[in-house]
Design an enzyme around this catalytic site. Structure first.
Site, PDB file in Angstrom:
ATOM      1  CG  HIS B 236      43.832  12.243 -44.630  1.00 57.91           C
ATOM      2  ND1 HIS B 236      43.093  12.407 -43.487  1.00 57.91           N
ATOM      3  CD2 HIS B 236      43.340  11.137 -45.247  1.00 57.91           C
ATOM      4  CE1 HIS B 236      42.207  11.424 -43.409  1.00 57.91           C
ATOM      5  NE2 HIS B 236      42.342  10.638 -44.463  1.00 57.91           N
ATOM      6  NE  ARG B 256      37.162  12.686 -41.193  1.00 58.67           N
ATOM      7  CZ  ARG B 256      37.606  13.000 -42.409  1.00 58.67           C
ATOM      8  NH1 ARG B 256      36.915  13.828 -43.174  1.00 58.67           N
ATOM      9  NH2 ARG B 256      38.730  12.487 -42.851  1.00 58.67           N
TER      10      ARG B 256
END
Lengths: 246, 603
Positions: B236, B256
């Site tokens: 990740h 994000r």
């Protein structure tokens, strides 16, 4: 390298004692890091429950210098290190070993609470319509990570051992989120009043103080439930209205 | 003869995260007797940590979304190594699985018109993730748990399974012990479902908890099932990097999705510099267009920060390597900047990302509404696992099923964020349904007492060794080695060295010694987990060496490009007669004409 000393409870239901362990400490360390380090280097069989190490699973509950806390969210720079840091298991539950307690009672209590029962779906695809404002409150209660620190600190359970008569703050807010779920169609007030002992809570708010998720257990959960119970069962005018109003 | 307590079930489910719970619920609802094994307490499994949401093409926020788009996105993200049938079933069934959760008491965030709100995530064309703030995993596991406890499922908390039992090639149950007292338990079952999750503890820097030791993959492998795609391990892009003790803890992609941007030490949004060709047409050209996407402008394309995880992680590694990293060896993830765009941004961030706010504030003294976070890649997920039939989730071993992270197929070479929670629900349900069906059609299982004795004897061996290595030492050594030699960027000679070192570590692990007794003894538990960790490490290293190309999450420094020939096969691992690990290449499952057409249309 800087070190600190941790006084950790070692033992079983039958017998035990506090043992001192000194271990190096570094920037940003939490209590659980220290316990793990001790476990890896000095006491391989030191029993401790943990999972996420990020305050999300509620496994590593313990009493640190007498305060019920999650070990993974308690940073060493928040506690005095000039004297040994005392780490002991939660007191309200039977001990299994070292820092691990038997919390199975909580799982049994949950089964006795009437489960979620939705009203008929609002749309043909089987879904419901709810506004965000209406779900804000139950969502607050659903943040609960079941660390059982609130149960640990509740006098009714901790000092008076009324496990048979009172479900404890965790299950008060569990019930509250069901009762306040806009699409739930069941009624849990009679149970709250009788078998679940809502009257036993005398609102000292200790549960709220220790909640690592900052849920307003008493103000937003237990008190509104108490009000609903009082309105339903103890308000004579209300009873009269219900009787004749249908 | 080993002493044990015996439990008899139709279906035994091993693992009580999203997949295991969903499977147990389904099997139980089909009217068979179900046992459920949790390695931890009920409700603490790794699913609880999932943050961003579950992907389901409900089209509540953007009505252009439908299962075809979700299917195409999943296949593109997986670089077409996915099992297309699984990708199809997943895309089609996810919305119903989400609605079902709501019917069981889950409370998702809402749209203005009262429907389930959906958020943006990497690799998804439209806002697709049903979510509850940034604690969707908790919402999901609690809902399944609270629903499941009223169905008569027998729950065994804090139990570990040592091995599966087999008879004449068919699974007949499992043997294990309770962690609390260390007593042996025998579970007979006509069908077994594995829902044990991933392999994160193979690595040093990981977002995964201690439970993730590759149990399901290893149990299945030893029972004769095939593993597939084990080279594909997802790092990740955004894990915490400072302070050291929290290194690896996940920072949700939702940051994000809500407008967070990545910057290097020069303050540059470096993700604009490297946009892969197959995503060019879907990606914003300018920061301004990216922001418009975040706030829901349907004509805007998504910002490059929302490219797939494999790609974003590699870009971060590049920035750090080339000297443009943050002070503690990561890069900056900035959500605070949105104060330039919206009033009350601090309140907005706290509402949308409450646990991220909490996590940074409490563990790193960082207020994310004011300051950028320092982040770097962390091992997060394994795409590979037990090879299963896409329709039934049954492995090569009759009666043995697998679902969720421990199964392979849905995600191919790289998983899209949000496709995991929906994976658990869709395939957990299918596994439970087919396991129940299999159990109903099967005779009672026969248990081989010699097999049981052997497993019990092996489990107690660490107590008999004196002067061996402590288990934690072997575990740390393994994690350090795998991190360095089979990590994000891979090279032939390093991986060969890893395979050699694994052989040495096996010998070390066979001789670990533990102190204390069998009651809640983490030293002993760790010693017993080593075998599985070593099995999945070897499967991973062997698969990674043999895939001589870079694709999805598998990146080779010595073969930095895609090889069209390697696009045609999955790598499959089996246990040979002599106990050695064997790897074969097997052609991809075929696609229907409709699937080909969808992919072509959405290129």
């Amino acid at each position: 390298m800087a070190t600190a000393t941790f006084q950790i409870w070692r033992g079983t239901r039958e017998s035990g004692e506090f043992k001192d362990y000194t271990t190096p400490i570094s920037d940003g360390m939490v209590v659980l890091d220290a316990v793990h380090q001790i476990q890896a280097e000095q006491a391989n069989d030191l029993a401790v429950r943990w999972n996420c190490k990020a305050g999300k699973c509620g496994s590593c509950s313990a009493e640190i210098n007498g305060m019920p806390k999650l070990m993974c969210m308690t940073r060493l720079n928040q506690i005095p290190l000039d004297k040994p840091v005392r780490i002991e298991p939660m007191k309200t539950f039977p001990l299994i070993r070292d820092l691990v307690t038997d919390v199975s009672w909580n799982f049994e209590v949950k089964k006795t609470i009437r489960k979620f029962k939705p009203r008929k779906p609002d749309a043909p695809d089987g879904s419901w319509r709810m506004s965000q404002a209406d779900v804000d409150r139950p969502q607050e209660f659903r943040k609960c990570i079941e660390c059982f620190l609130c149960q640990d600190v509740c006098h009714v359970l901790r000092d008076h051992h009324m496990h048979g008569e009172f479900i404890g703050p965790r299950f008060m807010i569990y019930t509250a989120q069901l009762e306040m779920n806009p699409i739930d169609a069941d009624d849990r007030l009679p149970d709250l009043r009788k078998s679940q002992g809502i009257g036993l809570c005398n609102i000292t708010k200790c549960c709220t103080k220790v909640c690592p998720e900052s849920i307003h257990i008493t103000d937003n959960g237990i008190i509104p439930l108490k009000e609903r119970v009082v309105d339903r069962f103890f308000d004579p005018l209300g009873r009269l209205f219900r009787k004749f109003g249908g | 003869m080993a002493e044990y307590q015996q439990f008899d079930y139709d279906v035994l489910v091993i693992g009580a995260g999203g997949a295991g719970l969903r499977a147990a619920i389904e099997a139980s609802s089909a009217g068979v007797k179900v046992g459920l094994i949790c390695k931890s307490l009920l409700g603490k499994a790794h699913t609880v940590m999932a943050e961003g949401g579950m992907a389901a093409a409900m089209g509540n926020v953007d009505d252009r979304d439908n299962w075809r788009v979700h299917f195409a996105d999943t296949m593109r993200g997986g670089q077409y190594l996915n099992n297309p049938r699984m990708a199809e079933l997943h895309a089609k069934q996810a919305p119903a699985r989400v609605h079902e959760l709501e019917a069981w008491g889950a409370i998702f965030d809402r749209t203005k018109d009262g429907k389930i709100l959906q958020r943006n995530f990497g690799g998804h064309a439209y806002p697709r993730l049903a979510h509850t703030g940034d604690r969707t995993g908790l919402e999901m596991i609690r809902t399944l748990q609270d629903h499941g406890i009223h169905l008569g499922i027998d729950v065994h908390m804090e139990h570990t399974i040592l091995d599966l039992l087999t008879d004449a090639g068919r699974v007949t149950g499992a043997f294990g012990y309770d962690r609390e007292r260390g007593r042996f338990k025998l579970f007979t079952a006509k069908a077994v479902v594995l829902g044990t999750g991933g392999i994160g503890r193979v690595f040093k820097i990981t977002s995964n908890s201690w439970e993730y030791t590759g149990d399901g993959q290893s149990l299945a492998y030893r029972a004769g099932a095939a593993l597939m795609d084990m080279e594909f391990v997802q790092f990740h892009p955004t894990g915490m990097v400072w302070p050291p003790s929290v290194r690896g803890i996940l920072v949700t992609e939702g940051v994000r999705g809500e407008g967070g941007v990545l910057r290097n030490s020069e303050g540059k949004r470096f993700m604009f510099d490297d946009i892969p060709a197959n995503y060019k047409s879907q990606t914003a050209d300018t920061p301004e267009e990216g922001w418009r996407y975040v706030i829901g402008d349907k004509s805007a394309r998504r910002p490059p920060e929302l490219l797939t995880r494999d790609h974003v992680a590699r870009c971060i590694v590049r920035e750090v390597r080339e000297g443009r990293g943050s002070p503690h060896g990561g890069v900056f993830l900035d959500i605070a900047w949105i104060k330039e765009k919206i009033p009350n941004s601090a309140e907005h961030i706290k509402r949308k990302l409450p646990s991220m706010y909490h996590q940074f504030k409490q563990l790193a003294d960082v207020d994310i509404t004011q300051t950028a976070m320092e982040i770097g890649p962390t091992m997060h997920y394994v795409m590979g696992g037990v090879r299963v039939n896409g329709d039934t989730q049954m492995s090569d071993v009759p009666g043995l099923f697998a679902a969720g992270e421990c199964a392979a197929g849905l995600h191919g070479a790289n998983r899209l964020g949000g496709n995991s929670l929906s994976d658990l629900l869709v395939f957990g349900k299918l596994a439970g349904e087919h396991a129940a069906k299999f159990a109903k059609e099967s005779r009672a299982a026969v248990v081989n007492p010699d097999q049981v004795d052997r497993i019990a004897r092996q489990a107690l061996e660490p107590f008999n060794h004196t002067g061996g290595v402590p288990p934690y030492e072997v575990q740390h050594k393994l994690q350090e080695m795998m991190q360095n030699l089979v990590g994000i960027v891979r090279r032939e000679e390093e991986m060969r060295r890893a395979i050699e070192e694994l052989a040495e570590m096996k010998k070390l692990a066979a001789n670990v010694s533990v102190t204390g007794n069998r009651e809640y003894n983490p030293g002993w538990h760790t010693a017993l987990d080593l075998r599985n960790l070593l099995t999945v490490s070897e499967a991973l290293a062997r698969s990674a060496v043999e895939r001589k190309e870079s694709r999805g999450a598998h990146f080779r420094d010595d073969y930095p490009t895609k090889d069209p020939e390697a696009a045609k096969f999955n790598q499959v691992i089996r246990r040979a007669q002599d106990g050695s690990m064997q790897l074969t290449r097997e052609p991809l499952p075929p696609m229907t004409d409709e699937m080909k057409q969808i992919i072509e249309e959405m290129k």
